[in-house]
Write a protein that holds these residues in place. Structure first.
Motif, PDB file in Angstrom:
ATOM      1  N   UNK A 184    -125.661 -64.829  -4.253  1.00 58.01           N
ATOM      2  CA  UNK A 184    -125.982 -65.912  -4.978  1.00 58.01           C
ATOM      3  C   UNK A 184    -126.864 -65.858  -5.965  1.00 58.01           C
ATOM      4  N   UNK A 185    -127.314 -65.559  -7.586  1.00 64.24           N
ATOM      5  CA  UNK A 185    -128.082 -65.172  -8.419  1.00 64.24           C
ATOM      6  C   UNK A 185    -128.498 -66.462  -8.673  1.00 64.24           C
ATOM      7  N   UNK A 186    -129.937 -66.173  -7.806  1.00 67.38           N
ATOM      8  CA  UNK A 186    -130.363 -67.763  -8.095  1.00 67.38           C
ATOM      9  C   UNK A 186    -131.517 -67.992  -9.384  1.00 67.38           C
ATOM     10  N   UNK A 187    -131.674 -66.971 -10.488  1.00 73.15           N
ATOM     11  CA  UNK A 187    -132.080 -66.899 -12.357  1.00 73.15           C
ATOM     12  C   UNK A 187    -130.673 -66.757 -12.542  1.00 73.15           C
ATOM     13  N   UNK A 188    -129.559 -67.420 -12.464  1.00 75.33           N
ATOM     14  CA  UNK A 188    -128.524 -67.235 -13.502  1.00 75.33           C
ATOM     15  C   UNK A 188    -128.524 -68.670 -14.122  1.00 75.33           C
ATOM     16  N   UNK A 189    -128.349 -68.216 -14.941  1.00 74.82           N
ATOM     17  CA  UNK A 189    -128.637 -69.356 -17.006  1.00 74.82           C
ATOM     18  C   UNK A 189    -127.209 -69.913 -16.921  1.00 74.82           C
ATOM     19  N   UNK A 190    -128.336 -71.854 -16.629  1.00 76.70           N
ATOM     20  CA  UNK A 190    -126.953 -73.159 -16.727  1.00 76.70           C
ATOM     21  C   UNK A 190    -126.309 -73.165 -17.796  1.00 76.70           C
ATOM     22  N   UNK A 191    -124.898 -73.025 -17.290  1.00 78.02           N
ATOM     23  CA  UNK A 191    -123.986 -72.579 -18.973  1.00 78.02           C
ATOM     24  C   UNK A 191    -123.235 -74.070 -18.824  1.00 78.02           C
TER      25      UNK A 191
END
Length: 269
Positions: A187-194
């Motif tokens: 789980x990438x907690x820093x993933x940019x909202x798309x």
């Protein structure tokens, strides 16, 4: 330990200094004595010497045969390092039933098993707190301040791990992320909202927080954010149970941003 191959030992030492992982537990070297004949060099071992329990697994292949020709099995962590007895039950073996000595950390023991819980999202937090307090009564470092250096180290490591387990499982978001990790899903907690819908909702919450005239208004916004977190927490529970990975990850992303919004509100209150 005395190594009569200085060049090889320097390479090994250099490698270990680059290992930046959290502190790991140790096991007595009696696990390695039986493998002495397989060592590729001369050595001498003292009876009270210790090596990290998962040392072999942290070495690259060229170092894996330095100490023995086989890896430690799970059964190695089911026998007391002090009295050599095995536990009478299948409960987590953190403390020996016979001599009461605190045991080395078993890295194969996940956080749920530490507290005797099934690997599921819905847990009783009150029961979790009770089991946490019970472990700390047995593992707290202050209880073994007069014991050997090894046991003091084991107590510090076990206590720290139980604290981390409690904090992880006691929080809805970190518990969800940990469950996914156990399933092999990163789980990438820093993933940019798309997601345009989520992005619009986040911007709306931020604007509401910035424009809130008083603490009463902030508390109203906080109540709405917490309700949304609860709804997506329930969504995750259903998705995880049905093994819908995409929906589970979507729920985690939602909870992550609601958690951040709640933290921002708390700062302003």
């Amino acid at each position: 330990m005395k190594i009569f191959n200085p060049q090889l030992w320097r390479k090994l030492s250099a490698f270990l200094r680059l290992d930046l992982r959290p502190p790991i537990s140790s096991l007595p070297l009696n696990f390695f004595h039986s493998q002495a004949s397989s060592l590729p060099f001369s050595y001498s071992l003292s009876r009270d010497s210790h090596l990290p329990a998962n040392l072999l697994h942290s070495f690259p292949n060229q170092f894996s045969n330095l100490f023995c020709s086989q890896s430690l099995s799970k059964s190695d962590f089911r026998r007391c390092w002090n009295c050599n007895s095995s536990p009478s039950t299948s409960a987590p073996f953190l403390v020996c039933d016979s001599c009461r000595c605190i045991q080395p950390v078993d890295p194969s023991l996940d956080y749920f098993r530490i507290f005797g819980l099934d690997q599921k999202y819905d847990i009783e937090e009150s029961s979790l707190e009770g089991m946490y307090k019970d472990w700390q009564k047995k593992l707290h470092p202050d209880l073994v301040h007069s014991k050997s250096k090894s046991e003091r180290e084991y107590a510090a490591e076990q206590s720290s791990r139980v604290i981390d387990a409690y904090r992880t499982l006691g929080n809805f978001l970190s518990r969800a992320i940990y469950l996914m990790k156990l399933q092999g899903v990163h789980v990438d907690e820093e993933q940019t909202v798309s997601n345009p819908e989520l992005l619009s909702e986040i911007m709306e919450i931020r604007e509401s927080v910035e424009e809130a005239p008083d603490s009463q208004a902030l508390k109203q916004i906080q109540a709405e954010v917490q309700e949304r977190m609860k709804q997506w927490s329930e969504t995750f529970a259903v998705a995880f149970k049905s093994k819908d990975i995409e929906e589970a990850l979507n729920a985690i992303r939602r909870m992550t941003y609601y958690k951040r919004a709640n933290e921002e509100i708390v700062k302003r209150l």
